[in-house]
Design a protein around this motif. Sequence first.
Motif, PDB file in Angstrom:
ATOM      1  N   PRO A 150       5.114  13.538  -4.544  1.00  0.00           N
ATOM      2  CA  PRO A 150       4.865  13.933  -3.154  1.00  0.00           C
ATOM      3  C   PRO A 150       5.119  15.437  -2.973  1.00  0.00           C
ATOM      4  CG  PRO A 150       6.984  12.859  -3.330  1.00  0.00           C
ATOM      5  CD  PRO A 150       6.355  12.752  -4.691  1.00  0.00           C
ATOM      6  N   ARG A 151       4.340  16.029  -2.111  1.00  0.00           N
ATOM      7  CA  ARG A 151       4.546  17.446  -1.817  1.00  0.00           C
ATOM      8  C   ARG A 151       4.353  17.674  -0.322  1.00  0.00           C
ATOM      9  NH1 ARG A 151       1.392  21.579  -5.447  1.00  0.00           N
ATOM     10  NH2 ARG A 151       2.825  20.604  -6.946  1.00  0.00           N
ATOM     11  N   PRO A 152       5.414  18.120   0.359  1.00  0.00           N
ATOM     12  CA  PRO A 152       5.273  18.359   1.804  1.00  0.00           C
ATOM     13  C   PRO A 152       4.518  19.666   2.079  1.00  0.00           C
ATOM     14  CG  PRO A 152       7.477  18.949   1.077  1.00  0.00           C
ATOM     15  CD  PRO A 152       6.774  18.369  -0.117  1.00  0.00           C
ATOM     16  N   GLU A 153       3.752  19.667   3.145  1.00  0.00           N
ATOM     17  CA  GLU A 153       3.102  20.894   3.634  1.00  0.00           C
ATOM     18  C   GLU A 153       3.656  21.152   5.028  1.00  0.00           C
ATOM     19  OE1 GLU A 153      -1.355  22.803   4.385  1.00  0.00           O
ATOM     20  OE2 GLU A 153      -1.056  20.632   4.401  1.00  0.00           O
ATOM     21  N   TYR A 154       4.429  22.215   5.152  1.00  0.00           N
ATOM     22  CA  TYR A 154       5.168  22.444   6.391  1.00  0.00           C
ATOM     23  C   TYR A 154       4.258  23.006   7.490  1.00  0.00           C
ATOM     24  CZ  TYR A 154       9.215  21.445   3.552  1.00  0.00           C
ATOM     25  OH  TYR A 154      10.109  20.815   2.723  1.00  0.00           O
ATOM     26  N   PRO A 155       4.605  22.723   8.748  1.00  0.00           N
ATOM     27  CA  PRO A 155       3.763  23.165   9.868  1.00  0.00           C
ATOM     28  C   PRO A 155       3.659  24.688   9.939  1.00  0.00           C
ATOM     29  CG  PRO A 155       5.369  21.529  10.572  1.00  0.00           C
ATOM     30  CD  PRO A 155       5.752  21.927   9.201  1.00  0.00           C
ATOM     31  N   LYS A 175      -6.837  20.301 -18.707  1.00  0.00           N
ATOM     32  CA  LYS A 175      -5.975  19.993 -17.567  1.00  0.00           C
ATOM     33  C   LYS A 175      -6.806  19.715 -16.315  1.00  0.00           C
ATOM     34  CE  LYS A 175      -1.805  22.353 -19.114  1.00  0.00           C
ATOM     35  NZ  LYS A 175      -0.735  23.329 -18.764  1.00  0.00           N
ATOM     36  N   ALA A 176      -6.338  18.749 -15.543  1.00  0.00           N
ATOM     37  CA  ALA A 176      -7.003  18.391 -14.278  1.00  0.00           C
ATOM     38  C   ALA A 176      -5.943  18.154 -13.216  1.00  0.00           C
ATOM     39  CB  ALA A 176      -7.854  17.148 -14.457  1.00  0.00           C
ATOM     40  N   GLY A 177      -6.333  18.350 -11.983  1.00  0.00           N
ATOM     41  CA  GLY A 177      -5.417  18.138 -10.871  1.00  0.00           C
ATOM     42  C   GLY A 177      -6.123  17.494  -9.698  1.00  0.00           C
ATOM     43  N   GLY A 178      -5.370  16.932  -8.804  1.00  0.00           N
ATOM     44  CA  GLY A 178      -5.933  16.319  -7.614  1.00  0.00           C
ATOM     45  C   GLY A 178      -4.888  16.225  -6.526  1.00  0.00           C
ATOM     46  N   SER A 179      -5.331  16.073  -5.307  1.00  0.00           N
ATOM     47  CA  SER A 179      -4.396  15.946  -4.187  1.00  0.00           C
ATOM     48  C   SER A 179      -4.984  15.021  -3.146  1.00  0.00           C
ATOM     49  CB  SER A 179      -4.095  17.318  -3.567  1.00  0.00           C
ATOM     50  OG  SER A 179      -5.284  17.944  -3.144  1.00  0.00           O
ATOM     51  N   LEU A 180      -4.123  14.253  -2.522  1.00  0.00           N
ATOM     52  CA  LEU A 180      -4.537  13.279  -1.524  1.00  0.00           C
ATOM     53  C   LEU A 180      -3.576  13.356  -0.347  1.00  0.00           C
ATOM     54  CD1 LEU A 180      -6.404  10.803  -0.867  1.00  0.00           C
ATOM     55  CD2 LEU A 180      -4.619   9.382  -1.895  1.00  0.00           C
ATOM     56  N   LEU A 181      -4.130  13.452   0.854  1.00  0.00           N
ATOM     57  CA  LEU A 181      -3.307  13.497   2.060  1.00  0.00           C
ATOM     58  C   LEU A 181      -2.877  12.081   2.401  1.00  0.00           C
ATOM     59  CD1 LEU A 181      -2.210  15.320   4.355  1.00  0.00           C
ATOM     60  CD2 LEU A 181      -4.319  14.817   5.613  1.00  0.00           C
ATOM     61  N   VAL A 182      -1.578  11.806   2.286  1.00  0.00           N
ATOM     62  CA  VAL A 182      -1.091  10.444   2.527  1.00  0.00           C
ATOM     63  C   VAL A 182      -0.473  10.284   3.910  1.00  0.00           C
ATOM     64  CG1 VAL A 182      -0.783   9.920   0.083  1.00  0.00           C
ATOM     65  CG2 VAL A 182       1.083  11.013   1.327  1.00  0.00           C
ATOM     66  N   ALA A 183       0.035  11.364   4.488  1.00  0.00           N
ATOM     67  CA  ALA A 183       0.569  11.331   5.857  1.00  0.00           C
ATOM     68  C   ALA A 183       0.161  12.637   6.521  1.00  0.00           C
ATOM     69  CB  ALA A 183       2.081  11.173   5.848  1.00  0.00           C
ATOM     70  N   PRO A 184      -0.731  12.597   7.522  1.00  0.00           N
ATOM     71  CA  PRO A 184      -1.298  13.833   8.059  1.00  0.00           C
ATOM     72  C   PRO A 184      -0.292  14.751   8.733  1.00  0.00           C
ATOM     73  CG  PRO A 184      -1.953  11.949   9.389  1.00  0.00           C
ATOM     74  CD  PRO A 184      -1.286  11.407   8.180  1.00  0.00           C
ATOM     75  N   GLY A 185       0.791  14.192   9.336  1.00  0.00           N
ATOM     76  CA  GLY A 185       1.764  15.052  10.009  1.00  0.00           C
ATOM     77  C   GLY A 185       1.073  16.025  10.961  1.00  0.00           C
ATOM     78  N   TRP A 195       1.414  15.210   1.038  1.00  0.00           N
ATOM     79  CA  TRP A 195       0.332  15.113   0.059  1.00  0.00           C
ATOM     80  C   TRP A 195       0.875  14.427  -1.197  1.00  0.00           C
ATOM     81  CZ3 TRP A 195      -4.676  17.128   0.791  1.00  0.00           C
ATOM     82  CH2 TRP A 195      -4.847  17.894   1.942  1.00  0.00           C
ATOM     83  N   GLU A 196       0.010  13.669  -1.841  1.00  0.00           N
ATOM     84  CA  GLU A 196       0.317  13.189  -3.188  1.00  0.00           C
ATOM     85  C   GLU A 196      -0.451  14.070  -4.154  1.00  0.00           C
ATOM     86  OE1 GLU A 196       0.556   8.857  -4.658  1.00  0.00           O
ATOM     87  OE2 GLU A 196      -1.329   9.622  -5.510  1.00  0.00           O
ATOM     88  N   VAL A 197       0.280  14.768  -4.998  1.00  0.00           N
ATOM     89  CA  VAL A 197      -0.318  15.707  -5.944  1.00  0.00           C
ATOM     90  C   VAL A 197      -0.267  15.101  -7.342  1.00  0.00           C
ATOM     91  CG1 VAL A 197      -0.188  18.025  -6.925  1.00  0.00           C
ATOM     92  CG2 VAL A 197       0.380  17.655  -4.524  1.00  0.00           C
ATOM     93  N   ARG A 198      -1.430  15.081  -8.007  1.00  0.00           N
ATOM     94  CA  ARG A 198      -1.519  14.522  -9.353  1.00  0.00           C
ATOM     95  C   ARG A 198      -1.942  15.603 -10.342  1.00  0.00           C
ATOM     96  NH1 ARG A 198      -4.446   8.562  -8.621  1.00  0.00           N
ATOM     97  NH2 ARG A 198      -2.921   7.719  -7.130  1.00  0.00           N
ATOM     98  N   SER A 199      -1.418  15.521 -11.539  1.00  0.00           N
ATOM     99  CA  SER A 199      -1.830  16.442 -12.598  1.00  0.00           C
ATOM    100  C   SER A 199      -1.879  15.685 -13.917  1.00  0.00           C
ATOM    101  CB  SER A 199      -0.857  17.619 -12.704  1.00  0.00           C
ATOM    102  OG  SER A 199       0.443  17.182 -13.028  1.00  0.00           O
TER     103      SER A 199
END
Length: 706
Positions: free
Chosen positions: A263-268, A411-421, A396-400
């Motif tokens: 998980p990775r938070p994105e602050y307001p 290498k590959a990466g991805g991100s998914l918004l799991v809680a919009p906040g 966000w859920e961040v995958r690598s």
Amino acid sequence: MHLIVTEKNITARKIAQILLKKVKEKKVDGVSVYEDGDTAVIGLSGHIVNIDFPAEYNNWQNVSPRELIWAKAETRYTQKKIVSALKKLAKEASRVTIATDFDREGELIGVEAYNIIKDANPSVIFDRARYSAITKPEIEHAFANTVPLDFNLAAAGEARQKIDLVWGAALTRFISLTCGRLGNSFLSVGRVQTPLLALIVDREKDIKSFVPTPYWELYATFSDGEEFTAGHAGNRFAEKAKAEAILARLGRIGKVVEFKKEPRPEYPPIPFSTTEFIRAAAGIGFSAANAMRIAENLYVNGWISYPRTDNTVYPSSLNLKEAVSQFIGGEFDKYAQKLLEQGEFKPSRGKKETTDHPPIYPVANASKSDLKADEWRIYELVVSRFFATLAPPAEWEVRSACIDVDGEKFKAGGSLLVAPGWRLYYPYGMPKEEMLPELKVGEELKVKDVRIDEKLTKPPVRYGQGKLVKMMEDLGLGTKSTRHEAIQKLYARNYVHGNPPVPTNTAFAVVGALEKYADPITKPDMTSRLEADMDDIAEGKIKEEDVVKESQGMLEAIFDKLDKNQNEIRSVLYDGLREDKLIGKCPNCGKDLLVRKSKKGGRFIGCDGYPDCSFILPLPRAGTVVVTDKACDKHGLARIRIVNGGSKPWDLGCPQCNYEEWQKKNAEDKVTPINKASEPARKPARKAKAASGKAGKHEGAPVIKN
């Protein structure tokens, strides 16, 4: 009588409606005054007093620009009817409340009114009402808790006026006289404007001098039921052969050697200061000047708080729940209800905290029908930002993943918004979600495809207006109230065009000459130092006259360099100004085609080989001609843009193509009968005389708007 003085008539009317029970409007010397009983409210028109040089300094030819440095400026009334009305009302007043906008400029405007009233009635008592929004609670609180006028703050504003007058007039006259650009075509130079222009020009130089370098990237597409693409861990290859050698030995199976998801938070975002607001507005297509104009309108009409602020921290006195609750039942109802469900607010905060005004936030619930389309977009931006600053972080859920293919790592990466906040409330600049499937270490994947992409390094990007405002703030250029005006002035002076701003050849010439022979003018150091001094004036640490004298001394040192190098400066300016008029080569004789003026003041494109060659093309009568760096594929002539005051610029395009299109339409109109009953209405083409005694058949040819 209690006399209330506001900055504008619209503010006077609104404050009167809030404070007075029965408002009656009357005219005093043609100026609206709002009355009820023993109270009267009058609005100014911004500054009603101006400073300028005495008349004997007006002749540019007879007065040396250097003489202006120590010339004593005089005060002049710019709104004589308002001044007269103030004097009449002053004689009846026993108390005066100054209720102009609370900032450096507003305090100076209030002190200007104070001086006029005090002169007419020395015994009158003054106080000051400070507010950040034109709402009933805010205005009533301000008038119940008045304070004294801040003469130090006003002095800081007056120091700016005096310094900018001297610097602008002396430097502008020197540059304009040096290259013979007088009248409406004078070249403007200023204490804030010129360092700003230098930032844009220097960036453009970097872009023009940039030489792209090729590089290669290697990609593999994998499949485990779901397909995804990964890039080689080496990122980019300077040699194609190396990438090709790796590609040649790759097999068809890859093994997952690393997979992470976390998980990775994105602050307001932080609350809106003026700078942050302009940057956000630029992101949805508003120029700095237009964004501030609309924000000012929303403020005076009671929709948002005061838009000129450095503050990025909500004051504890601001009832955030109450501010959100007002949106229940309106356009933002579901968002307000959702926000209120979270309970206590923990608002985000920036680094700057001031006590004059809060960050920009909505103070009333508007609907789309209340506002014009552009006003609604800005209002919606302010509401969304306010809500976002009160919301929790987005999650966000961040995958690598790292996949090994025959010893080569991808290498590959991805991100998914799991809680919009906060993203639920503020969709602007939303990152794109990138899907990466769930993988397991040791899992084998099919290599479906591999490829090499050839790319080029990219030049630096031009500074957008939002970025420029932020850079000005960081460098100490201008203030929150003036930065957008400085950018707009560059457009008005034909130094830049387009958005993001692109410097004209005139801009290159002016900045080039000054950077070479009077470099301090183009750097922010002196300007930021004076800005800091003006802050000290506002805090009572230093006297206004001391800062003005300091600025005069700086200007004297600059003129030592200017006078010494005037001939060299003239040469650089002449070359650059000619470039700004150059359209291309004449199709008849091969000499230069230039924008020219006729004896009657008209303009046209004429050949440098005149009188031997009389080739000409018409130009529109009105607007500023901007020669772009884009050439017509057919004729090789520079494409032209016409900038006309506050109107939207329009692209005339290639002047030769434009003229040929007019000839074609003219010929069709002559051979084709016109059925007036059935022909659709045609918007009249813009006309432009060739403006030359030798115009011949081109005389009066219209310019077709593309």
